[in-house]
Design an enzyme around this catalytic site. Structure first.
Site, PDB file in Angstrom:
ATOM      1  N   ARG A 253       1.350  -1.273  -0.072  1.00  0.00           N
ATOM      2  CA  ARG A 253      -0.095   0.063   0.056  1.00  0.00           C
ATOM      3  C   ARG A 253       0.645   1.354   0.242  1.00  0.00           C
ATOM      4  O   ARG A 253       0.204   2.508  -0.315  1.00  0.00           O
ATOM      5  CB  ARG A 253      -0.888  -0.085   1.454  1.00  0.00           C
ATOM      6  CG  ARG A 253      -2.071   0.555   1.158  1.00  0.00           C
ATOM      7  CD  ARG A 253      -3.160   0.919   2.084  1.00  0.00           C
ATOM      8  NE  ARG A 253      -3.221   0.443   3.842  1.00  0.00           N
ATOM      9  CZ  ARG A 253      -2.598   0.706   4.900  1.00  0.00           C
ATOM     10  NH1 ARG A 253      -1.913   2.060   4.779  1.00  0.00           N
ATOM     11  NH2 ARG A 253      -1.963  -0.284   5.215  1.00  0.00           N
TER      12      ARG A 253
ATOM     13  N   TYR B 228     -11.001  21.480 -15.147  1.00  0.00           N
ATOM     14  CA  TYR B 228     -11.794  19.179 -14.702  1.00  0.00           C
ATOM     15  C   TYR B 228     -12.996  19.763 -13.924  1.00  0.00           C
ATOM     16  O   TYR B 228     -12.606  19.550 -12.931  1.00  0.00           O
ATOM     17  CB  TYR B 228     -10.725  18.688 -14.612  1.00  0.00           C
ATOM     18  CG  TYR B 228     -11.023  16.939 -14.409  1.00  0.00           C
ATOM     19  CD1 TYR B 228     -12.053  16.599 -16.088  1.00  0.00           C
ATOM     20  CD2 TYR B 228     -11.281  16.252 -13.672  1.00  0.00           C
ATOM     21  CE1 TYR B 228     -12.939  15.780 -16.167  1.00  0.00           C
ATOM     22  CE2 TYR B 228     -11.741  15.032 -13.354  1.00  0.00           C
ATOM     23  CZ  TYR B 228     -12.962  14.704 -14.458  1.00  0.00           C
ATOM     24  OH  TYR B 228     -13.608  13.599 -14.592  1.00  0.00           O
TER      25      TYR B 228
ATOM     26  N   ASP C 198      -1.991  21.638 -12.611  1.00  0.00           N
ATOM     27  CA  ASP C 198      -2.416  20.386 -13.996  1.00  0.00           C
ATOM     28  C   ASP C 198      -1.919  20.485 -14.955  1.00  0.00           C
ATOM     29  O   ASP C 198      -2.380  21.038 -15.419  1.00  0.00           O
ATOM     30  CB  ASP C 198      -4.237  20.158 -13.653  1.00  0.00           C
ATOM     31  CG  ASP C 198      -4.789  19.497 -13.815  1.00  0.00           C
ATOM     32  OD1 ASP C 198      -4.076  18.863 -15.168  1.00  0.00           O
ATOM     33  OD2 ASP C 198      -6.200  18.530 -13.867  1.00  0.00           O
TER      34      ASP C 198
ATOM     35  N   LYS D 272      -4.610   9.836 -19.363  1.00  0.00           N
ATOM     36  CA  LYS D 272      -4.198  11.019 -20.381  1.00  0.00           C
ATOM     37  C   LYS D 272      -3.442  10.883 -21.302  1.00  0.00           C
ATOM     38  O   LYS D 272      -2.906   9.560 -21.637  1.00  0.00           O
ATOM     39  CB  LYS D 272      -4.922  12.474 -20.547  1.00  0.00           C
ATOM     40  CG  LYS D 272      -5.568  12.456 -19.115  1.00  0.00           C
ATOM     41  CD  LYS D 272      -7.201  12.093 -19.638  1.00  0.00           C
ATOM     42  CE  LYS D 272      -8.958  12.139 -19.462  1.00  0.00           C
ATOM     43  NZ  LYS D 272      -9.080  12.031 -17.837  1.00  0.00           N
TER      44      LYS D 272
HETATM   45  C1  LIG Z   1      -7.287  18.119 -17.217  1.00  0.00           C
HETATM   46  C2  LIG Z   1      -8.375  16.860 -16.468  1.00  0.00           C
HETATM   47  N1  LIG Z   1      -7.656  16.795 -15.051  1.00  0.00           N
HETATM   48  C3  LIG Z   1      -7.850  15.222 -14.142  1.00  0.00           C
HETATM   49  C4  LIG Z   1      -8.588  14.307 -14.445  1.00  0.00           C
HETATM   50  C5  LIG Z   1      -9.257  13.571 -13.507  1.00  0.00           C
HETATM   51  O1  LIG Z   1      -8.268  12.224 -13.548  1.00  0.00           O
HETATM   52  P1  LIG Z   1      -8.653  11.398 -13.755  1.00  0.00           P
HETATM   53  O2  LIG Z   1      -9.998  10.580 -14.565  1.00  0.00           O
HETATM   54  O3  LIG Z   1      -7.316  10.282 -13.862  1.00  0.00           O
HETATM   55  O4  LIG Z   1      -9.372  11.060 -12.168  1.00  0.00           O
HETATM   56  C6  LIG Z   1      -9.296  15.187 -15.692  1.00  0.00           C
HETATM   57  C7  LIG Z   1     -10.381  13.429 -16.452  1.00  0.00           C
HETATM   58  O5  LIG Z   1     -10.668  13.913 -17.620  1.00  0.00           O
HETATM   59  C8  LIG Z   1      -8.705  15.667 -16.594  1.00  0.00           C
HETATM   60  O6  LIG Z   1      -9.470  16.118 -17.780  1.00  0.00           O
END
Ligand SMILES: Cc1ncc(COP(=O)(O)O)c(C=O)c1O
Length: 395
Positions: free
Chosen positions: A68, A120, A193, A218
């Site tokens: 973990r 997001y 991000d 992604k």
């Molecule tokens: C820009 C962005 N940040 C964070 C996330 C969240 O990631 P995850 O789907 O891997 O949890 C996404 C998902 O679409 C995203 O497009």
């Protein structure tokens, strides 16, 4: 250190630490992995959930005790990300959301967060609920207004400035260096991000960010077959140790196979992102003045409000994401979606296959996303096929 990393026989240096090698080279070679016992150039999948101790009950490898907390199989992808981001450390997570949540969970009640209004949506919604429940303050700023961030922060109380750039799905570009100085002035950390920009195009730590976050689901993985997340830090400080504890105690870790797939996918990141970026630019330029479109949103276009910052901040391309605003509103946008034959109608982004998505339908009635907007994630297909597909769908 990775157990399979080879020592250069000429210099005695660890190949993975060789400052003369670019991240591009190291990433393509999985940090120059060579298994010393077998000669294998591909690392094994590390499935063990526990790690042995010797006769004196000391761990055979002090870095590993229980699954973990982490797994030696994560380290290749983590070291690849560290080199690409110019980071001091990196951690894999079970998803991008889990990575972002770990940053917020490392805060303390009473702390204040500032995040963009357009980002997001899953994370924005979670932040809203979590902030209330955990006694955190939250204010959202307009990422399209360069002065709005400074108005939203509170000196001494704001502990985290969250950015997403380019931000989903208008691709507004936020100036990371400016945000870093705003955060610094009030004593806050800056987390970015960087899922859409990827380290190929933007290195937020060089621009002053403290933490970089990726939905590795992604571009980092790039093949629509792994859900994972990652964080990288400028400093291995007390806050980073808290994030480590959040992951170790909560166990938001990827499976062994997912971590292995991720290091494999990351090896082609530079090629994939460059191809997607140049194709996206061609598509944006081709459709910019199309009679059926009210706007093409892409930071690579001089008409985009974020173009000047993007040109400064993004190196070698403007990314593989763009949005089309269709004349005729939601009904026409959905009709265009229906006619697509090459683009696949699906959510997510950053894979080798091009995807089209009607974001408003996904996000629902609370969404600030225009109903006429179609989001495109450009893959690595022949760009002329993608252009022809959009041409036939837009008529
Ligand atoms: C820009 C962005 N940040 C964070 C996330 C969240 O990631 P995850 O789907 O891997 O949890 C996404 C998902 O679409 C995203 O497009």
């Amino acid at each position: 250190m990775l157990s399979g990393i080879r020592v250069d026989s000429l210099t005695g240096n660890l190949m993975s630490n060789n400052p003369e090698l670019s991240p591009e080279t190291l990433v393509a070679q999985g940090m120059h992995y060579v298994d010393p016992s077998t000669g294998a150039i591909v690392p094994p999948i590390q499935a063990s959930t526990t790690f042995a101790r010797d006769d004196n009950y000391a761990l055979l490898n002090s870095a590993h005790s229980y699954g973990r907390d982490g797994n030696p199989g994560y380290r290749i992808a983590e070291e690849m990300l560290m080199r690409m981001e110019g980071a001091t450390d990196a951690l894999l997570f079970s998803s991008g959301m889990a990575a972002a949540m770990a940053v917020v969970q490392a805060l303390e009640p009473g702390d204040h967060i500032v995040a963009p209004k357009i980002m997001y949506w899953g994370l924005r919604n979670w932040l809203r609920h979590f902030a209330d429940n955990w006694g955190l303050g939250l204010d959202l700023f307009d990422p399209g207004d360069p002065d709005d961030l400074a108005k939203a922060v509170i000196k001494g109380t704001t502990k985290l400035v969250w950015l997403e750039t380019p931000c989903n799905p208008t691709w507004d570009v936020v100036d990371i260096a400016h945000a870093a100085s705003v955060a610094d002035d009030v004593g806050a950390l800056l987390a970015v991000d960087s899922t859409v920009a990827t380290p190929v195009l933007t290195r937020p730590i060089e621009d002053g960010a403290d933490i970089v976050m990726h939905s590795a689901t992604k571009y980092l993985n790039g093949h629509a077959d792994v859900v994972a997340g990652a964080l990288a830090c400028a400093n291995d400080d007390e806050f980073w140790q808290r994030i480590r504890r959040v992951r170790a105690e909560g166990g938001a870790i990827p499976g062994s196979f997912e971590a292995w797939l991720l290091q494999r996918g990351m090896r082609t990141l530079y090629l994939r992102v460059r191809q997607a970026s140049s194709a996206a630019l061609r598509i944006a330029e081709h459709f910019e003045h199309h009679k059926s479109l009210a706007a093409v949103l892409y930071p690579g276009l001089a008409s985009h409000p974020g173009h000047a910052i993007a040109t400064r901040q993004m190196h070698g391309g403007y990314g593989g994401m763009l949005s089309l605003r269709v004349r005729g509103g939601e009904k026409t946008a959905l009709a265009v979606m229906q006619k697509l034959r090459v683009f696949i109608r699906a959510t997510s982004l950053g894979g080798v296959e091009s995807l089209a998505e009607h974001r408003y339908s996904i996000e629902g009635p609370d969404s600030p996303i225009p109903k006429d907007l179609i989001r495109l994630s450009i893959g690595i297909e022949n760009v002329d096929d993608l252009i022809s597909d959009l041409e036939q769908a837009l008529i």
